[in-house]
Design a protein around this motif. Structure first.
Motif, PDB file in Angstrom:
ATOM      1  N   GLU A  34       0.946  -1.062   0.161  1.00 54.14           N
ATOM      2  CA  GLU A  34       0.028  -0.011  -0.097  1.00 54.14           C
ATOM      3  C   GLU A  34       0.794   1.485   0.013  1.00 54.14           C
ATOM      4  OE1 GLU A  34      -3.385   0.091  -0.559  1.00 54.14           O
ATOM      5  OE2 GLU A  34      -3.504  -1.967  -0.176  1.00 54.14           O
ATOM      6  N   ASN A  38       1.226   4.006  -3.023  1.00 51.37           N
ATOM      7  CA  ASN A  38       1.036   5.442  -2.800  1.00 51.37           C
ATOM      8  C   ASN A  38       2.045   6.266  -3.410  1.00 51.37           C
ATOM      9  OD1 ASN A  38      -1.698   5.219  -1.698  1.00 51.37           O
ATOM     10  ND2 ASN A  38      -0.897   5.190   0.531  1.00 51.37           N
ATOM     11  N   LYS A  84      -8.126  10.744  -5.049  1.00 46.90           N
ATOM     12  CA  LYS A  84      -7.962   9.914  -6.503  1.00 46.90           C
ATOM     13  C   LYS A  84      -9.400   9.690  -7.092  1.00 46.90           C
ATOM     14  CE  LYS A  84      -3.713   8.154  -4.396  1.00 46.90           C
ATOM     15  NZ  LYS A  84      -3.104   7.077  -4.044  1.00 46.90           N
ATOM     16  N   GLY A  98      -4.153   3.175  -6.103  1.00 49.90           N
ATOM     17  CA  GLY A  98      -5.091   3.246  -4.940  1.00 49.90           C
ATOM     18  C   GLY A  98      -6.513   4.042  -5.377  1.00 49.90           C
TER      19      GLY A  98
END
Ligand code: ADP
Ligand code: MG
Length: 596
Positions: A34, A38, A84, A98
């Motif tokens: 993750e 990012n 996003k 993500g």
């Protein structure tokens, strides 16, 4: 109204986040995934990952990307907080890795997190300290452009999760895999991975080919064959590995869709069928294939970790990929005399109005963190179930043993076994029908008996050192099991992307130590759950060589002896790979099967 009757209330954020965390963060490697994703989304050109104790005590990820404002630095930890995605429509135009805005909220729910971040336009950086979703600190501080996340003491407040983490070497292996999955599609980003103060991987910026060779090993220089195909809605690029580089496990299989690593056995089949005639049975094609298509033709949002995606028209993707693989191997004369004219069966994607076939990815479209489907994916649940099953089985056999000992007439196991398909031994026992996998049974018998004896290993010095070319991926894995390999008699020094062996063990049955080691390294990701103990690794590999195979005919006395020995094992029901050795059905179940 009677107030007492109302039973529904909204879960507090902390609990909701912890539940969501169960989906997103299964192990340290999930956090690495993750955070690195990012950093990529934030346009970083340098990403550095520092790990301590396989991520159990520290996961630190630093990037030189966009950074965040003072307010955003706090906001990013809120659930469903994302920069996003704004509208539901955006869901079909996703270009970032993500978009669900739950990773940081989940991580903050189960770890102690420190964030330092700065945008180019800001004077000061921002520091946020957060623990169990509670903000402890939110201040300005000095810092460079970019973002640094420190995740400490993962699962500190969820002991069950912490308890079910595997050994460091296994957790580390998962981290390496997640790191590599990003590294292999982003050769434009310099990436560094450190573990316990050692640099395990340093990947400079370069071409895709250079990146793959650096990660996978120098041999890939000769093995990579470009694959390149473009239709008006699908672009395929990347590399397939020549048949001579095929491996006995699936370790070199990488599909990416719009730069996102995915798993898809259907698409794997498209590639594998082209390779099958050219590689030995039991070997798998290797590939690094990138598919690019309009985001409206796929749905990424079917699984929280997003490794499964839905294609609107999976069959056409299959057909094009199949043709492209065939062409790649044909053009480069890897496979002689292919008929290209046969391969042009491109199909255009379905458009609105046509029925969309839902591929069977095994995941449901409507992801719901509270639904029963998620329970299936819960590692703790799975583990508990397995434990319970094993426990039950062990109890069963102990009872069975007790019973047979009590029975005076039954001094020897009185069974009439039958061999089925030269693979299973079937017999009636304690009012049940038992089916024993002959090969696994023998492996278990040999394994348990050898584990009781001291390990007898001789190491011999090599007259000419043996050089093993390894990419950073394997080098970082092999480093992790160095103590084990040293105990087994392997002695080496590390060179630049290679290991120089000066001594190797003498193996039983004339096996080749080099081959043995290659096998350990290549199968690591698939097999080595027992890697913590040198003896167990050693023994398990040896017994696999020495055991009765499937397809081997067994006489009646041989079957009886094997079953007797198996029942004397401590764990006759499951082998060290957690695979079933015995399957049993009682007469009630059989009656049911016959609808009686
Ligand atoms: P998602 O990635 O799905 O948006 P996350 O919880 O992973 O959700 O992150 C939330 C938000 O925090 C992101 O949308 C982004 O705006 C911001 N963010 C996270 N990591 C970084 C980073 N390394 N650099 C800049 N912004 C970041
Ligand atoms: Mg994210």
């Amino acid at each position: 109204m009677d107030e007492v009757k109302n039973v529904i209330y909204k879960l507090p954020d902390q609990i909701a986040n912890q539940i969501a965390a169960g989906e997103v963060v299964q192990r340290p490697a999930s956090v690495v995934k993750e955070l690195v994703e990012n950093a990529v989304d934030a346009h970083a050109t340098l990403i550095k990952v520092v790990i301590k104790d396989a991520g159990k005590s520290l996961i630190y990820v630093e990037d030189n990307g966009d950074g965040m404002s003072f307010e955003d630095a706090r906001m990013c930890f809120e659930r469903h907080a994302t920069s996003k995605l704004r509208t539901a429509d955006d869901l079909f135009k996703i270009v970032t890795k993500g978009f669900r805005g739950e990773a940081l909220a989940s991580i903050a729910a189960i770890a102690q997190v420190e964030l330092i971040t700065k945008r180019a336009e800001d004077e000061l950086a921002t520091k946020v300290n957060i623990e169990g979703n509670e903000t402890k600190e939110h201040v300005g501080c000095a810092g460079n452009k970019g973002t640094q996340f420190s995740i400490k003491h993962l699962f500190y407040n969820v002991p069950a999760r912490r308890y079910f983490l595997k050994s460091d070497s296994i957790e580390w292996k998962h981290i390496v895999e997640e790191f590599v999955r990003v590294a292999l599609v982003h050769p434009e980003i310099e990436m560094i991975l450190e573990h316990n103060d050692e640099v395990e991987m340093h990947l400079p910026v370069g071409s895709l080919r250079q990146r793959i060779v650096k990660v996978m090993g120098a041999k890939f220089q000769d093995w990579l064959v470009p694959i390149d195909e473009e239709t008006h809605w699908l672009k395929i690029k990347g590399f397939v590995v020549k048949p001579e580089g095929a491996k006995k496990s699936r370790v070199d299989q990488y599909f990416f869709v719009n730069n996102r690593f995915i798993k898809n056995s259907y698409l794997h089949h498209a590639v594998q069928t082209i390779f099958s005639p050219n590689i030995p049975d039991g070997y798998f094609a290797g590939y690094f294939i990138q598919l690019e298509l309009d985001t409206s033709l796929i749905d990424v949002n079917i699984h929280p970790t997003k490794t499964e995606i839905k294609f609107q028209d999976e069959r056409s993707v299959y057909a094009i990929l199949h043709a492209a693989t065939r062409r790649a191997l044909g053009i480069h004369n890897v496979v002689p005399s292919l008929d290209f004219n046969q391969s042009g069966n491109y199909v255009t994607p379905v458009h609105s109005g046509t029925e969309i076939k839902v591929p069977s990815t095994g995941a449901t479209g409507n992801y719901n963190p509270f639904g029963p489907t998620t329970a299936k994916r819960d590692v703790v649940q799975e583990w508990l179930q397995l434990q319970a099953e094993m426990h039950q089985s062990i109890q069963g056999v102990q009872q069975a043993k007790q019973q047979s000992m009590n029975d005076d007439l039954q001094s020897e196991l009185d069974i009439r076994p039958l061999q089925m398909f030269k693979k299973w031994i079937v017999f009636e026992y304690n009012d049940e029908m038992w089916m024993v996998d002959q090969s696994r049974a023998h492996q278990q018998v040999l394994y348990e008996s050898s584990m009781k004896k001291p390990m007898n290993i001789q190491s011999q010095a090599l007259l000419n050192p043996w050089v093993m070319e390894l990419g950073s991926k394997y080098q970082s894995l092999i480093n992790e099991i160095k103590p084990i390999l040293t105990t087994l008699g392997f002695v080496w020094e590390a060179g630049d992307d290679q290991l120089i062996f000066t001594a190797m063990p003498v193996l039983r049955g004339g096996q080749d130590a080099q081959q043995w080691l290659m096998d350990v390294v290549e199968n690591w990701l698939d097999e080595y759950e027992r890697v913590d103990s040198a003896q167990s690794l050693w023994t398990w590999k040896n017994v696999k060589q020495e055991s009765i195979r499937n397809g081997q005919f067994l006489t009646l006395p041989e079957m009886k002896e094997l079953v007797m020995e198996l029942l004397e094992c401590e764990n006759p029901f499951f082998n060290p790979d957690h695979k079933k050795i015995i399957f049993k059905v009682n007469s009630q179940q059989l009656l049911k099967a016959f609808n009686l």
